[in-house]
Design an enzyme around this catalytic site. Structure first.
Site, PDB file in Angstrom:
ATOM      1  N   ASP A  67       0.834  -1.196   0.000  1.00 35.24           N
ATOM      2  CA  ASP A  67       0.000   0.000   0.000  1.00 35.24           C
ATOM      3  C   ASP A  67       0.877   1.256   0.000  1.00 35.24           C
ATOM      4  O   ASP A  67       1.945   1.255  -0.613  1.00 35.24           O
ATOM      5  CB  ASP A  67      -0.912  -0.040   1.235  1.00 35.24           C
ATOM      6  CG  ASP A  67      -2.277   0.560   0.982  1.00 35.24           C
ATOM      7  OD1 ASP A  67      -2.353   1.793   0.851  1.00 35.24           O
ATOM      8  OD2 ASP A  67      -3.267  -0.187   0.927  1.00 35.24           O
ATOM      9  N   HIS A  76      -3.559   5.742   3.622  1.00 39.70           N
ATOM     10  CA  HIS A  76      -4.319   4.549   3.270  1.00 39.70           C
ATOM     11  C   HIS A  76      -3.695   3.280   3.838  1.00 39.70           C
ATOM     12  O   HIS A  76      -4.401   2.391   4.329  1.00 39.70           O
ATOM     13  CB  HIS A  76      -4.395   4.472   1.742  1.00 39.70           C
ATOM     14  CG  HIS A  76      -5.380   3.501   1.189  1.00 39.70           C
ATOM     15  ND1 HIS A  76      -5.037   2.217   0.827  1.00 39.70           N
ATOM     16  CD2 HIS A  76      -6.699   3.622   0.921  1.00 39.70           C
ATOM     17  CE1 HIS A  76      -6.096   1.597   0.347  1.00 39.70           C
ATOM     18  NE2 HIS A  76      -7.126   2.423   0.392  1.00 39.70           N
ATOM     19  N   SER A 129     -11.415  -1.181  -0.728  1.00 37.24           N
ATOM     20  CA  SER A 129     -10.122  -1.149  -0.033  1.00 37.24           C
ATOM     21  C   SER A 129     -10.243  -1.632   1.399  1.00 37.24           C
ATOM     22  O   SER A 129      -9.286  -2.179   1.959  1.00 37.24           O
ATOM     23  CB  SER A 129      -9.561   0.273  -0.003  1.00 37.24           C
ATOM     24  OG  SER A 129      -8.820   0.584  -1.140  1.00 37.24           O
TER      25      SER A 129
END
Length: 672
Positions: free
Chosen positions: A192, A259, A451
């Site tokens: 990520d 994220h 996600s």
């Protein structure tokens, strides 16, 4: 009020940016080698694989991985120079992705055009564009339970609790924790944006990671690939976009996402410490792998990160030690287009290393599943609303293995709180991280998207692997699928502002598809959202059943040449012993075969008698009453071909294909 507007609109803008714009997507599907390069466009990037017998390799047999980084770079550039002579243009080498694969750069043409030119060279096995992928947005722990809070969400971590009449898609991690808690010996790699190591819910959770982003501008940390997986922020400003429109188009303008930290905390946030939230598989370790920077990351960065996490390749001169290698890789990112050969090769290597890959289906509002979730063997994850219907942003299609809660807001208006997001750890910094800015998302700064459904499935896969370590990746995937609960076919609505009834999901097309009822494949419906809704205790119970496995030798099937089918690697149910085997020919198709000898032992000899396709089946039984079946499809070549072609098809998919019906009867928990 302004904060609510900003945080709500940003995910919606990013949702549109997950895939390529319509014009670019068309070009990607039908590459034009003469396509013009836009002003300010980044250099072309391609991943290329040399053929095993390429002359370039004949005089260059020393393993690349054995070289120090400087020597390796020299050898890669030497190969690039040789390919450049054939392509008639200058090429610059990027990183290695294996002994025969590397990244190449060139100026003055598109990546599609460069890939087409290189693929035509006689020594090249394949060449594919090195595309950018992006994080998939739509956009006694005090945050766990239901309670009114100043910023919410009042529902807490609803998706970890047992399902009920309102939260029908809840995955029941609570029930799973009674069977299996997380363990520090289990490692999930989060591929990520990197991670904020100072977040209190990741205290003691993180292993030493890697940064594979080799473009310093995209990396935003002043250098290329290195051993620092911390997230410096991935914001893109108006000034960034104006200065480098080819690298940072306007749709990427956004504050830093944090994220990777969000995904990591969903998987493994410290639990029962009186702070923040609880991780779905708390107690395991997170291996942070930074592959995304400003406006995403290239396929080669992502592939390098996955290979490093599995212990298969060195990055920036760094190997991942054996004890830290991932058993599960979470890939909450993606983009449009088919799965390329670069991903197929990488996923095959990772699966062969025993690693489960879980990837997000995408947030294209009901469009086709993106890559790499659409790659063979990957556990593709769709997103559900709290009531069990497909959430509007989630993509869908046959590549989805199963679906899990992705968060949803329910009739949200300007300034109103999101009712059912997925809680996650984050940082308050809009660009660089704020010192002391560790915090958690809430009902206004929301986390919703596939996600965030994906790390729930990754956490479940980790618990399954802890519960039954002997399972191979294909069996973990099957356990998750076969234990999933059916999708509901009623109870969803679009709110008072839209009285139209919720309808059944349709196969993805060119039109957006919002909330819909997912079909149940077990009841004869088309597989669009996968086999059902994630059921974690059901998966743990199913993992203890029997698993039939078929190995075949030789690997090439030819008319008249016997094949040895071997079931000795099959697993009985936990505590059981295999007591019976039964081999049958299920389908002769356009070919045929016969058994030579016994069909009730652990091995059987099969003789193909005609060219075509033959499907054989194995059913085994153990002394605890469990049964399991598996099938093997063989492509049989004519005897005149002397062994060319033929062979077993899809062996990775076939292993554990039929987790025993008996095992599932024992495993499926009572409906709640």
């Amino acid at each position: 009020m302004m904060r609510a507007v900003r945080t709500l609109l940003a995910p919606l803008a990013l949702l549109a940016a997950i895939g390529l714009p319509a014009a670019a997507g068309a070009a990607a599907g039908n590459p034009d080698p003469a396509a013009a390069v836009l002003p300010g466009a980044a250099p072309a990037r391609v991943i290329v694989a040399l053929k095993p017998d390429a002359a370039l390799l004949a005089t260059d047999r020393r393993p690349l991985a054995a070289d120090d980084p400087r020597r390796q770079a020299e050898r890669l550039q030497s190969r690039a120079d040789a390919l450049a002579r054939g392509a008639g243009m200058a090429l610059r080498s990027g990183r290695s992705l294996g002994e025969r694969q590397q990244v190449l750069h060139a100026d003055g043409l598109t990546s599609d055009a460069l890939a087409a030119r290189l693929a035509a060279l006689p020594e090249v096995e394949w060449a594919v564009p090195d595309r950018r992928r992006r994080a998939l947005f739509v956009p006694n722990d005090p945050l766990y339970g239901e309670a009114p809070r100043p910023l919410g969400p009042d529902a807490g971590q609803w998706y970890l609790r047992p399902p009920d009449a309102l939260f029908r898609s809840a995955a029941d991690f609570e029930g799973a924790w009674d069977l299996r808690r997380g363990d520090a010996g289990m490692v999930v790699a989060v591929v990520d944006t990197g991670v904020r190591p100072d977040h209190p819910d990741l205290n003691g959770v993180l292993l030493p990671g890697i940064d594979t982003v080799d473009d310093p501008v995209i990396a935003n940390d002043g250098d290329g690939a290195d051993g620092d997986a911390s997230d410096p922020g991935d914001w893109v400003s108006d000034a960034d976009s104006r200065a480098r429109p080819g690298l940072f188009p306007a749709e990427c303008i956004a504050p830093s996402s944090w994220h990777g930290t969000q995904v990591s905390t969903i998987v493994a946030a410290v639990a029962d410490d009186g702070v923040g939230m609880a991780g779905a598989a708390h107690g395991i370790r997170i291996l942070p792998v930074r592959v995304l920077g400003k406006c995403g990351g290239y396929d080669s960065d992502i592939i390098a990160g996955m290979l490093w996490a599995a212990g298969l390749e060195r990055v920036a001169g760094i190997w991942n030690p054996g004890a830290n290698r991932a058993q599960v890789i979470n890939v909450s990112l993606g983009g449009g287009g088919a799965c390329t050969q670069a991903y197929i090769d990488a996923m095959t290597r990772v699966a062969d290393a025993g690693v489960v890959v879980v990837a997000a289906a995408g947030n294209g509002v009901g469009m086709a599943v993106g890559s790499p979730a659409n790659c063979p063997g990957v556990v593709g994850v769709g997103g559900l609303r709290h009531v069990g219907s497909k959430v509007g942003f989630s993509d869908l299609g046959p590549e989805v293995a199963l679906s899990a809660p992705g968060g949803n807001c329910v009739n949200i208006d300007l300034g109103e709180p999101c009712l059912y997001p997925i809680l996650a750890g984050t940082n308050s910094g809009s660009q660089a991280p704020d010192a002391g800015g560790s915090t958690w998302t809430d009902s206004f700064d929301i986390t919703v998207g596939t996600s965030f459904a994906t790390p729930l499935v990754s956490a479940a896969a980790a618990l399954v692997r802890l519960h039954r370590p002997a399972l191979v990746p294909a069996e973990v995937r099957q356990v998750l699928q076969l234990s999933a609960r059916p999708f509901p076919q009623e109870g969803a609505d679009n709110g008072p502002d839209d009285p139209a009834p919720v309808t059944a999901c349709l196969p993805p097309g060119s039109v957006e598809q919002l909330q819909c009822y997912c079909p149940n494949p077990a009841a004869g419906g088309q597989s669009l959202c996968g086999s059902g809704m994630l059921d974690v205790p059901g998966a743990l119970r199913a993992s203890t059943g029997a698993f039939a496995r078929i190995a075949v030798a030789p690997s090439i099937a030819v008319v008249g040449q016997p094949l040895r089918l071997d079931a000795s690697a099959s697993l009985p149910s936990v505590g059981g012993t295999v007591v019976g085997h039964a081999w049958t020919i299920v389908d002769g198709g356009s070919g045929a075969a016969r058994f030579d000898g016994s069909t009730d032992g652990a091995v059987a000899d099969l003789v193909p008698t005609r060219a075509g396709t033959v499907v054989v089946a194995l059913t085994l039984a153990d002394d605890r009453g469990a049964q399991s079946s598996a099938q093997l499809e063989l492509a049989v070549a004519p005897a005149s071909e002397g062994g060319r072609g033929g062979g077993a098809l899809g062996a990775g998919w076939l292993i554990g294909l039929g987790v025993a019906a008996f095992a599932l009867r024992r495993a499926r928990p009572a409906r709640r």
